[in-house]
Scaffold this motif. Sequence first.
Motif, PDB file in Angstrom:
ATOM      1  N   GLY A 107      36.024  53.390  47.929  1.00  0.00           N
ATOM      2  CA  GLY A 107      37.102  53.014  46.919  1.00  0.00           C
ATOM      3  C   GLY A 107      37.607  51.600  47.103  1.00  0.00           C
ATOM      4  O   GLY A 107      37.523  50.766  45.910  1.00  0.00           O
ATOM      5  N   THR A 108      37.480  51.130  48.145  1.00  0.00           N
ATOM      6  CA  THR A 108      38.096  49.610  48.262  1.00  0.00           C
ATOM      7  C   THR A 108      36.922  48.669  47.844  1.00  0.00           C
ATOM      8  O   THR A 108      37.409  47.868  47.094  1.00  0.00           O
ATOM      9  CB  THR A 108      38.425  49.412  49.992  1.00  0.00           C
ATOM     10  OG1 THR A 108      39.548  50.239  50.118  1.00  0.00           O
ATOM     11  CG2 THR A 108      38.721  47.711  49.980  1.00  0.00           C
ATOM     12  N   ALA A 109      35.704  48.788  48.271  1.00  0.00           N
ATOM     13  CA  ALA A 109      34.443  48.148  47.654  1.00  0.00           C
ATOM     14  C   ALA A 109      34.414  48.345  46.002  1.00  0.00           C
ATOM     15  O   ALA A 109      34.382  47.399  45.448  1.00  0.00           O
ATOM     16  CB  ALA A 109      33.104  48.809  48.284  1.00  0.00           C
ATOM     17  N   MET A 110      34.736  49.395  45.806  1.00  0.00           N
ATOM     18  CA  MET A 110      34.547  49.670  44.438  1.00  0.00           C
ATOM     19  C   MET A 110      35.745  48.736  43.732  1.00  0.00           C
ATOM     20  O   MET A 110      35.621  48.160  42.359  1.00  0.00           O
ATOM     21  CB  MET A 110      34.598  51.008  43.987  1.00  0.00           C
ATOM     22  CG  MET A 110      34.295  51.214  42.225  1.00  0.00           C
ATOM     23  SD  MET A 110      32.819  50.799  41.555  1.00  0.00           S
ATOM     24  CE  MET A 110      31.773  51.922  42.135  1.00  0.00           C
ATOM     25  N   VAL A 111      36.773  48.920  43.903  1.00  0.00           N
ATOM     26  CA  VAL A 111      37.934  48.355  43.179  1.00  0.00           C
ATOM     27  C   VAL A 111      37.768  46.582  43.382  1.00  0.00           C
ATOM     28  O   VAL A 111      37.931  45.930  42.312  1.00  0.00           O
ATOM     29  CB  VAL A 111      39.515  48.583  43.627  1.00  0.00           C
ATOM     30  CG1 VAL A 111      40.602  47.697  43.183  1.00  0.00           C
ATOM     31  CG2 VAL A 111      39.520  49.939  43.318  1.00  0.00           C
ATOM     32  N   SER A 112      37.307  46.311  44.409  1.00  0.00           N
ATOM     33  CA  SER A 112      37.024  44.842  44.748  1.00  0.00           C
ATOM     34  C   SER A 112      35.954  44.441  43.746  1.00  0.00           C
ATOM     35  O   SER A 112      36.079  43.150  42.976  1.00  0.00           O
ATOM     36  CB  SER A 112      36.704  44.500  46.112  1.00  0.00           C
ATOM     37  OG  SER A 112      36.360  43.173  46.187  1.00  0.00           O
ATOM     38  N   TRP A 113      34.849  45.161  43.522  1.00  0.00           N
ATOM     39  CA  TRP A 113      33.801  44.866  42.918  1.00  0.00           C
ATOM     40  C   TRP A 113      34.394  44.662  41.278  1.00  0.00           C
ATOM     41  O   TRP A 113      33.899  43.795  40.538  1.00  0.00           O
ATOM     42  CB  TRP A 113      32.414  45.872  42.788  1.00  0.00           C
ATOM     43  CG  TRP A 113      31.484  45.402  42.229  1.00  0.00           C
ATOM     44  CD1 TRP A 113      30.360  44.724  42.633  1.00  0.00           C
ATOM     45  CD2 TRP A 113      31.019  45.386  40.867  1.00  0.00           C
ATOM     46  NE1 TRP A 113      29.390  44.438  41.695  1.00  0.00           N
ATOM     47  CE2 TRP A 113      29.884  44.869  40.450  1.00  0.00           C
ATOM     48  CE3 TRP A 113      31.880  46.018  39.468  1.00  0.00           C
ATOM     49  CZ2 TRP A 113      29.328  44.858  39.150  1.00  0.00           C
ATOM     50  CZ3 TRP A 113      31.280  46.040  38.393  1.00  0.00           C
ATOM     51  CH2 TRP A 113      29.880  45.400  38.099  1.00  0.00           C
ATOM     52  N   LEU A 114      35.161  45.862  40.932  1.00  0.00           N
ATOM     53  CA  LEU A 114      35.632  45.720  39.434  1.00  0.00           C
ATOM     54  C   LEU A 114      36.571  44.611  39.258  1.00  0.00           C
ATOM     55  O   LEU A 114      36.234  43.958  38.126  1.00  0.00           O
ATOM     56  CB  LEU A 114      36.291  47.085  39.173  1.00  0.00           C
ATOM     57  CG  LEU A 114      35.354  48.342  39.129  1.00  0.00           C
ATOM     58  CD1 LEU A 114      36.137  49.669  39.158  1.00  0.00           C
ATOM     59  CD2 LEU A 114      34.416  48.333  37.957  1.00  0.00           C
ATOM     60  N   LEU A 115      37.327  44.257  40.314  1.00  0.00           N
ATOM     61  CA  LEU A 115      38.097  42.996  39.917  1.00  0.00           C
ATOM     62  C   LEU A 115      37.416  41.837  39.803  1.00  0.00           C
ATOM     63  O   LEU A 115      37.567  41.071  38.773  1.00  0.00           O
ATOM     64  CB  LEU A 115      39.138  43.054  40.987  1.00  0.00           C
ATOM     65  CG  LEU A 115      40.307  44.013  40.746  1.00  0.00           C
ATOM     66  CD1 LEU A 115      41.349  43.918  42.274  1.00  0.00           C
ATOM     67  CD2 LEU A 115      41.266  43.872  39.707  1.00  0.00           C
ATOM     68  N   ASP A 116      36.214  41.533  40.710  1.00  0.00           N
ATOM     69  CA  ASP A 116      35.595  40.603  40.630  1.00  0.00           C
ATOM     70  C   ASP A 116      34.869  40.592  39.279  1.00  0.00           C
ATOM     71  O   ASP A 116      34.710  39.270  38.931  1.00  0.00           O
ATOM     72  CB  ASP A 116      34.475  40.536  41.685  1.00  0.00           C
ATOM     73  CG  ASP A 116      35.019  39.932  43.230  1.00  0.00           C
ATOM     74  OD1 ASP A 116      36.250  39.743  43.170  1.00  0.00           O
ATOM     75  OD2 ASP A 116      34.573  40.298  44.132  1.00  0.00           O
ATOM     76  N   ALA A 117      34.350  41.633  38.747  1.00  0.00           N
ATOM     77  CA  ALA A 117      33.513  41.722  37.618  1.00  0.00           C
ATOM     78  C   ALA A 117      34.551  41.377  36.447  1.00  0.00           C
ATOM     79  O   ALA A 117      34.172  40.841  35.318  1.00  0.00           O
ATOM     80  CB  ALA A 117      33.082  43.116  37.250  1.00  0.00           C
ATOM     81  N   HIS A 125      44.099  40.162  32.385  1.00  0.00           N
ATOM     82  CA  HIS A 125      44.739  41.328  33.115  1.00  0.00           C
ATOM     83  C   HIS A 125      43.785  42.311  33.497  1.00  0.00           C
ATOM     84  O   HIS A 125      42.955  42.697  32.574  1.00  0.00           O
ATOM     85  CB  HIS A 125      46.147  41.820  32.530  1.00  0.00           C
ATOM     86  CG  HIS A 125      46.853  40.929  32.407  1.00  0.00           C
ATOM     87  ND1 HIS A 125      47.133  40.061  31.449  1.00  0.00           N
ATOM     88  CD2 HIS A 125      48.206  40.550  33.273  1.00  0.00           C
ATOM     89  CE1 HIS A 125      48.429  39.166  31.562  1.00  0.00           C
ATOM     90  NE2 HIS A 125      48.963  39.444  32.672  1.00  0.00           N
ATOM     91  N   ALA A 126      44.035  43.254  34.595  1.00  0.00           N
ATOM     92  CA  ALA A 126      43.424  44.506  34.890  1.00  0.00           C
ATOM     93  C   ALA A 126      44.520  45.572  34.631  1.00  0.00           C
ATOM     94  O   ALA A 126      45.542  45.179  35.226  1.00  0.00           O
ATOM     95  CB  ALA A 126      42.513  44.412  36.189  1.00  0.00           C
ATOM     96  N   ALA A 127      44.343  46.556  34.521  1.00  0.00           N
ATOM     97  CA  ALA A 127      45.152  47.710  34.295  1.00  0.00           C
ATOM     98  C   ALA A 127      44.453  48.804  34.889  1.00  0.00           C
ATOM     99  O   ALA A 127      43.389  49.185  34.821  1.00  0.00           O
ATOM    100  CB  ALA A 127      45.720  48.049  32.784  1.00  0.00           C
ATOM    101  N   ALA A 128      45.381  49.979  35.539  1.00  0.00           N
ATOM    102  CA  ALA A 128      44.993  51.226  36.121  1.00  0.00           C
ATOM    103  C   ALA A 128      46.222  52.211  35.689  1.00  0.00           C
ATOM    104  O   ALA A 128      47.199  51.925  35.665  1.00  0.00           O
ATOM    105  CB  ALA A 128      44.627  51.203  37.399  1.00  0.00           C
TER     106      ALA A 128
END
Length: 174
Positions: A107-117, A125-128
């Motif tokens: 999950g940490t890896a995925m959120v990191s990837w999504l933020l970089d993307a 902004h990114a929202a969740a």
Amino acid sequence: MLNYEIRPAEDADLQAITDIYNEAVIRGGASADLEPVSLEMRRAWVDSHSPRTKYPVVVIDAIDTATGERTTAGFGSLSKFHQRAGYDGVTELSYYIAGEYHRQGLGTAMVSWLLDAAVARGFRHAAAIIYADNAGSVALMRRFGFTRFGLLPAAVTTAGDDTLHDMSYWYKKL
């Protein structure tokens, strides 16, 4: 030992994406869907991410370092936050990790990837949107510097549970 690779989702990943999502629906606390979805419903969701260069759908493959065996362990996406054009600088990120891979850093890896993307695609902004009692996802938002900007009390139920849960709204300036 477990390694991982995040890559663009392909048609061949659709069944795994559907299975992982449906597991989250049945488990509760991660989706407001109350019943498992069909393969075609998930296909429509994947296809709604257009253009894919701006709104990617990705999978995370867990790789067993001893055997080299790969298993799709989760997926994530960047989506339109709102249909009105003024919101085009804001993206909503979402991710789902199969239960057997929880607490292994995926999950940490995925959120990191999504933020970089999101940064690479020029979002402001990114929202969740997260169940307020989903401790794991709330902790990830805090870890990545998101700020909770809203709480919708007693808003949603989950599959097999009539209890109303609060929804929390998070953002991060990119």
